[in-house]
Write a protein that holds these residues in place. Sequence first.
Motif, mmCIF file in Angstrom:
data_model
loop_
_atom_site.group_PDB
_atom_site.id
_atom_site.type_symbol
_atom_site.label_atom_id
_atom_site.label_comp_id
_atom_site.label_asym_id
_atom_site.label_seq_id
_atom_site.Cartn_x
_atom_site.Cartn_y
_atom_site.Cartn_z
ATOM 1 N N ALA A 26 0.820 -1.210 0.000
ATOM 2 C CA ALA A 26 0.000 0.000 0.000
ATOM 3 C C ALA A 26 0.853 1.260 0.000
ATOM 4 O O ALA A 26 0.577 2.220 -0.737
ATOM 5 N N ASP A 29 2.298 1.824 -3.284
ATOM 6 C CA ASP A 29 1.295 2.218 -4.276
ATOM 7 C C ASP A 29 1.112 3.727 -4.333
ATOM 8 O O ASP A 29 0.785 4.274 -5.393
ATOM 9 N N VAL A 30 1.295 4.427 -3.230
ATOM 10 C CA VAL A 30 1.202 5.890 -3.248
ATOM 11 C C VAL A 30 2.268 6.457 -4.182
ATOM 12 O O VAL A 30 1.989 7.321 -5.027
ATOM 13 N N THR A 34 -1.004 4.554 -7.733
ATOM 14 C CA THR A 34 -2.207 3.718 -7.808
ATOM 15 C C THR A 34 -3.016 3.746 -6.509
ATOM 16 O O THR A 34 -3.952 2.964 -6.347
ATOM 17 N N ALA A 35 -2.655 4.627 -5.604
ATOM 18 C CA ALA A 35 -3.414 4.842 -4.377
ATOM 19 C C ALA A 35 -3.389 6.327 -4.048
ATOM 20 O O ALA A 35 -2.467 7.047 -4.436
ATOM 21 N N GLN A 37 -3.696 9.232 -0.969
ATOM 22 C CA GLN A 37 -3.556 9.429 0.468
ATOM 23 C C GLN A 37 -3.522 10.931 0.759
ATOM 24 O O GLN A 37 -2.449 11.535 0.842
ATOM 25 N N SER A 59 -7.703 3.020 -2.769
ATOM 26 C CA SER A 59 -6.707 2.103 -3.318
ATOM 27 C C SER A 59 -7.267 1.326 -4.495
ATOM 28 O O SER A 59 -8.295 0.648 -4.371
ATOM 29 N N GLN A 60 -6.571 1.426 -5.621
ATOM 30 C CA GLN A 60 -6.926 0.627 -6.790
ATOM 31 C C GLN A 60 -6.700 -0.853 -6.509
ATOM 32 O O GLN A 60 -7.523 -1.707 -6.877
ATOM 33 N N ARG A 61 -5.602 -1.178 -5.838
ATOM 34 C CA ARG A 61 -5.265 -2.570 -5.542
ATOM 35 C C ARG A 61 -6.365 -3.241 -4.703
ATOM 36 O O ARG A 61 -6.780 -4.364 -4.988
ATOM 37 N N LEU A 302 -4.439 4.957 4.518
ATOM 38 C CA LEU A 302 -4.196 3.896 3.552
ATOM 39 C C LEU A 302 -3.752 2.602 4.227
ATOM 40 O O LEU A 302 -4.089 1.500 3.781
ATOM 41 N N ALA A 306 -5.704 -0.956 3.899
ATOM 42 C CA ALA A 306 -5.074 -2.224 3.501
ATOM 43 C C ALA A 306 -5.347 -3.320 4.519
ATOM 44 O O ALA A 306 -5.643 -4.473 4.150
#
Length: 328
Positions: A26, A29-30, A34-35, A37, A59-61, A302, A306
């Motif tokens: 996570a 990902d920032v 793709t995220a 925050q 979060s896309q994930r 975030l 997660a």
Amino acid sequence: MTLILRRGDLEPLVDMRATIEAVDAAMGDVARGTAVQPAPALMRLPGSDSGFLPMAAASQRAGLAAVKLLADVPANAEHGLPTQRSSIVLVSTDTGEVLAVLDGAIPTRIRTAAATAVATRHLARPGSTTLGLVGAGALAVAHVTAMLEVLPIATVHFWTRSRATAHGFQKAIEQHGLKVRLLESPHAVAQSVDVLCTLTPAVEPVVHGASFVPGLHVNAVGARPRPDHREVDTEAILRSRVFVDSLPTVRQKSGDIVIPVNEGALRFDDLEGELGSVIAGLHPGRKSEDDITLFKSVGLGLQDLAIGRLLVDAALATGRGVHVDLRS
């Protein structure tokens, strides 16, 4: 349907190894874009010392948007109540449905320890075997469990003011088979370890940079999210290569960083940057054996998102929690 998960539902679902991997991904990902925050905004009512902090993320994930509302009420201590309470709401990014509502105590405790483990994995010397803890409450117990997932820890040195807390801590981690020593001061702990975690709700510094030795990695974790509270002094920040979980968040609510900046001893630009950039391979972490590195953890929505994803999936797989139709 919305899944309601109480504290008792969540405790059996905790998987520290999976939590560490989820937090690692996570935070990276920032940096990868793709995220999302955003920095939280602390809310206070006039004449009150209480603070209310909405911590949002998407979060896309995970396929989730989330918000944790943290209530920081110092006066609760006078009544034997928790000074911090929180709840987490998870929403599907596909449909906007409220998928789950979680009590925030357990996710906060484990995500804090997991974030420390992630930072230690990327910033500490890989062969580090001695862990130091300043503070010995429930968060310290969680940190021992998390650190064993990322380093070959064999020895724990710790300090706490309370003999009862010290005894409880030693009992809580005895199953790990570690060599555990209670030392006389935070200075003695810092001087004798490879990795140091500060885990106290301090307002004034309890750990000083003069105690730091070459090669040390420090995780500054415990101070409340307030710009006038800190656990480590200005010298500790100046002697270290400092990484943070979120630059916008640190600017607003981390006294460990804001106070040295207000003193004129530090600029925000002097910070190395966000840990997520190290995870994503965009910024170097430790450069040498003698580097002193410091990770300032303020906590991110975030990370809660997660961990919330992990806990909800585990609850659905095991039939825990209560399903409620919020529209009825």
